[in-house]
Design an enzyme around this catalytic site. Sequence first.
Site, PDB file in Angstrom:
ATOM      1  N   ASP A 301       0.796  -1.225   0.000  1.00 41.16           N
ATOM      2  CA  ASP A 301       0.000   0.000   0.000  1.00 41.16           C
ATOM      3  C   ASP A 301       0.830   1.276   0.000  1.00 41.16           C
ATOM      4  O   ASP A 301       0.342   2.332  -0.404  1.00 41.16           O
ATOM      5  CB  ASP A 301      -0.952  -0.003   1.196  1.00 41.16           C
ATOM      6  CG  ASP A 301      -2.052  -1.046   1.042  1.00 41.16           C
ATOM      7  OD1 ASP A 301      -2.472  -1.281  -0.100  1.00 41.16           O
ATOM      8  OD2 ASP A 301      -2.467  -1.631   2.048  1.00 41.16           O
ATOM      9  N   GLU A 304       3.065   0.788  -3.857  1.00 42.49           N
ATOM     10  CA  GLU A 304       2.260   0.707  -5.078  1.00 42.49           C
ATOM     11  C   GLU A 304       1.313   1.888  -5.242  1.00 42.49           C
ATOM     12  O   GLU A 304       0.974   2.256  -6.368  1.00 42.49           O
ATOM     13  CB  GLU A 304       1.457  -0.597  -5.083  1.00 42.49           C
ATOM     14  CG  GLU A 304       2.329  -1.827  -5.315  1.00 42.49           C
ATOM     15  CD  GLU A 304       1.560  -3.123  -5.303  1.00 42.49           C
ATOM     16  OE1 GLU A 304       2.021  -4.094  -5.922  1.00 42.49           O
ATOM     17  OE2 GLU A 304       0.485  -3.189  -4.658  1.00 42.49           O
ATOM     18  N   ALA A 384      -8.783   1.658  -0.357  1.00 40.68           N
ATOM     19  CA  ALA A 384      -9.921   0.860  -0.827  1.00 40.68           C
ATOM     20  C   ALA A 384     -10.813   0.502   0.363  1.00 40.68           C
ATOM     21  O   ALA A 384     -11.437   1.372   0.954  1.00 40.68           O
ATOM     22  CB  ALA A 384      -9.455  -0.362  -1.608  1.00 40.68           C
ATOM     23  N   ASN A 385     -10.831  -0.768   0.762  1.00 43.97           N
ATOM     24  CA  ASN A 385     -11.722  -1.202   1.837  1.00 43.97           C
ATOM     25  C   ASN A 385     -11.179  -0.914   3.230  1.00 43.97           C
ATOM     26  O   ASN A 385     -11.941  -0.798   4.188  1.00 43.97           O
ATOM     27  CB  ASN A 385     -12.003  -2.707   1.715  1.00 43.97           C
ATOM     28  CG  ASN A 385     -10.724  -3.530   1.654  1.00 43.97           C
ATOM     29  OD1 ASN A 385      -9.922  -3.364   0.742  1.00 43.97           O
ATOM     30  ND2 ASN A 385     -10.515  -4.421   2.602  1.00 43.97           N
ATOM     31  N   TYR A 386      -9.851  -0.808   3.364  1.00 45.03           N
ATOM     32  CA  TYR A 386      -9.239  -0.668   4.690  1.00 45.03           C
ATOM     33  C   TYR A 386      -8.937   0.788   5.021  1.00 45.03           C
ATOM     34  O   TYR A 386      -8.670   1.606   4.132  1.00 45.03           O
ATOM     35  CB  TYR A 386      -7.930  -1.459   4.767  1.00 45.03           C
ATOM     36  CG  TYR A 386      -8.079  -2.840   5.355  1.00 45.03           C
ATOM     37  CD1 TYR A 386      -8.405  -3.012   6.698  1.00 45.03           C
ATOM     38  CD2 TYR A 386      -7.898  -3.977   4.582  1.00 45.03           C
ATOM     39  CE1 TYR A 386      -8.543  -4.269   7.249  1.00 45.03           C
ATOM     40  CE2 TYR A 386      -8.036  -5.252   5.119  1.00 45.03           C
ATOM     41  CZ  TYR A 386      -8.356  -5.388   6.457  1.00 45.03           C
ATOM     42  OH  TYR A 386      -8.500  -6.639   7.000  1.00 45.03           O
ATOM     43  N   TYR A 388      -6.185   2.826   7.600  1.00 46.33           N
ATOM     44  CA  TYR A 388      -5.014   2.747   8.463  1.00 46.33           C
ATOM     45  C   TYR A 388      -4.822   4.113   9.120  1.00 46.33           C
ATOM     46  O   TYR A 388      -4.703   5.129   8.427  1.00 46.33           O
ATOM     47  CB  TYR A 388      -3.764   2.381   7.663  1.00 46.33           C
ATOM     48  CG  TYR A 388      -3.835   1.017   7.017  1.00 46.33           C
ATOM     49  CD1 TYR A 388      -3.603  -0.135   7.753  1.00 46.33           C
ATOM     50  CD2 TYR A 388      -4.138   0.881   5.660  1.00 46.33           C
ATOM     51  CE1 TYR A 388      -3.670  -1.388   7.164  1.00 46.33           C
ATOM     52  CE2 TYR A 388      -4.215  -0.361   5.058  1.00 46.33           C
ATOM     53  CZ  TYR A 388      -3.980  -1.496   5.820  1.00 46.33           C
ATOM     54  OH  TYR A 388      -4.053  -2.736   5.238  1.00 46.33           O
ATOM     55  N   ASP A 596      26.764   5.411   9.931  1.00 46.71           N
ATOM     56  CA  ASP A 596      25.483   6.071   9.685  1.00 46.71           C
ATOM     57  C   ASP A 596      24.502   4.978   9.264  1.00 46.71           C
ATOM     58  O   ASP A 596      24.553   4.479   8.141  1.00 46.71           O
ATOM     59  CB  ASP A 596      25.653   7.126   8.589  1.00 46.71           C
ATOM     60  CG  ASP A 596      24.358   7.872   8.292  1.00 46.71           C
ATOM     61  OD1 ASP A 596      23.377   7.686   9.030  1.00 46.71           O
ATOM     62  OD2 ASP A 596      24.339   8.635   7.309  1.00 46.71           O
TER      63      ASP A 596
END
Length: 672
Positions: A301, A304, A384-386, A388, A596
């Site tokens: 997610d 892409e 989309a459906n989720y 976060y 580093d």
Amino acid sequence: MCCSLVLPKKSDVLSALGMMPTTGILPKSPPKIQRCAEVDFINLVDGLTHNVILAYEGSSWVVETHTILPEDVHPQITPEELNEADEAVRRNPDVIKLAAEIGVTPEQLHADGWSIGYDDRFPAKKRLQQCLLFARYGEHENLYAHPLDFFPVLDSNTFEVVHIDFAANRKSNGSLSVTSTKPAELGQENFQVCGRERIWPPTKAFEYLPDRTNLPPRDDLKPLHILQPEGPSFKVDGHIVEWQKWKMHVAFSGREGIAISTVMYDDGGNTRPLFYRLSLAEMVVPYAETAPPHARKFAFDVGEYGMGTQGNDLSLGCDCLGTIHYMPGSYIGHSGEPVTINKAICIHEEDDGILWKHTDFRPGGRSHVVRSRRLVISMVATVANYEYAWYYYFGQDGSISFAIRLTGILNVYVLAPGESPAPFGSVVAPQINAHYHQHIFSFRIDPCIDGPLNTILESDILPLDSPTGSTDNWAGNGFIVDERVIKTAAEGGRSYDFAKDRRWTIVNRGKKHYASGKPTGYGLMARGVCTELMAKPDSWVGKRAKFATKSLWVVKDDESNPRMWPAGKYVPQTRDHPTDSVGNWCSGEESLEDQDLVLFLTMGINHVPHPEQWPVMPVEKLEVTLKPVNFFEQNPALDVPSLPDPKSVLAFPTAHQQETQGAPGGTGSCCS
């Protein structure tokens, strides 16, 4: 089109902020911070991706480099491309015909566009989306309650449907209607190959919007307000945020969502650098169903699509409570025009329970309690459906936490009447199958603990080898901390060991604690959040998401080409882990001592859905904490004031009328 800022050199930024002299590394001359941008765009004539680096000179942008990328390299899929999938499927006569066969009209068709994932039946050059189809029978209805039984594949450049897949179904004993989970060849008639009848979508509504559920709202909740009558305790100057002893730069990133950088702490008048940059660098959601085309469902997610570009415009008094400051987020849209999310990032303070307390239990002893407050920097993205939601918490004890809350709607597929979801899914409603899956996140930590040259210590808590009754463990109670240095790049991939309570500490071996003699550091408190990939290492997703195969990756940073993206810079449709990813960075004998460094912490959940998560999911929570270890001389929160809250009152005053002084600490004061 995708566009982002090019990060300036770390040493230049640290020098400009005056953070380098404390390390003993002095710049030869004041650095020039050059503002640069990077643009990826597609030539629709040949489908090739072009990358351009531009520098801002005076009042205009100047092209510095222009590169045509290999034909199998694809930039991120934009929100506009995802939205266009809806319209594309409604225009296609084959899709319309197949939908009509199961009672769905073109107007009812909706598509969630996903990157194709991994499907080597198609040329690597072709930029593709797989479409998960649903029917919506009324305005604002929960379309996910009505999944369809076929999957169009779209060319993302032309928005033509180039193929349609059908999934096999499972018999009551769990066996498939096909003999193999290998995808059918493109030349074959896919529906005939899948070995089943068409499946009509379930039509029963499962709603979550209050005005559509027909559920009476609870009427026994009294108001709960969070007030700061004198205003917030934090200050904001552009992107610079200061609170208590913290100072940091907070920015919006189209790819990462929130990027927090140059985190510093005022330790008794001495400004000490802690972290150069913190961000959510990648995530993957692999599904467990092995039948095609479900097996190619594993969304990256961040890489892409971008979490920032899918960010919500937050609502005051809803997503965050209290005295709120919002930061906007802007990115370049598909057309090349800017898109601004007005309230993308929320900044506020919240109470966090007790910070510390002690009661002297002896007669006449005193008690003292200090409440904790924390600064919260948060954002929510709809993918989309989720949904976060992720949060950065800055504490008064010098700690930083990164938390993720997962909510939204389960990704579901239709079951035939009597079909079993076993062994890879759960029935959450009649004919609704929610496949098992994982949510795996890569939290990028660019440390600068008292300067940029750091080392990673790994420690296990182990019982003493000596048996009970031995001279050095007579009572059998001994246990120790077994500590080792992660020395080389080849050792950089680490797995969490729950039984040993494994932990990692980022230290500066050039700075020592005055009493313990140990190097100053910050520990990674990751117990209970580390999750590794369940799929086989050589699986489709295993090859693409190698970052998910270890709990922690430690790599040496490259200032001229910062190691930013654990699954590679260009993620869509990769077929193996790219050269610019953690799988290759963690190899060889390059030293990781006093370097580093950049860390990628893998955290996540194994999601086995159940009916209580339908039709919308209560939040699942993940949280990791960066906590000072030998960094401060003593508890850094000793100076936090403790005052009783004058707005707190007894809920039932009469219940306390006959009380007398009881146990120590019950004086009605925070300090006695």
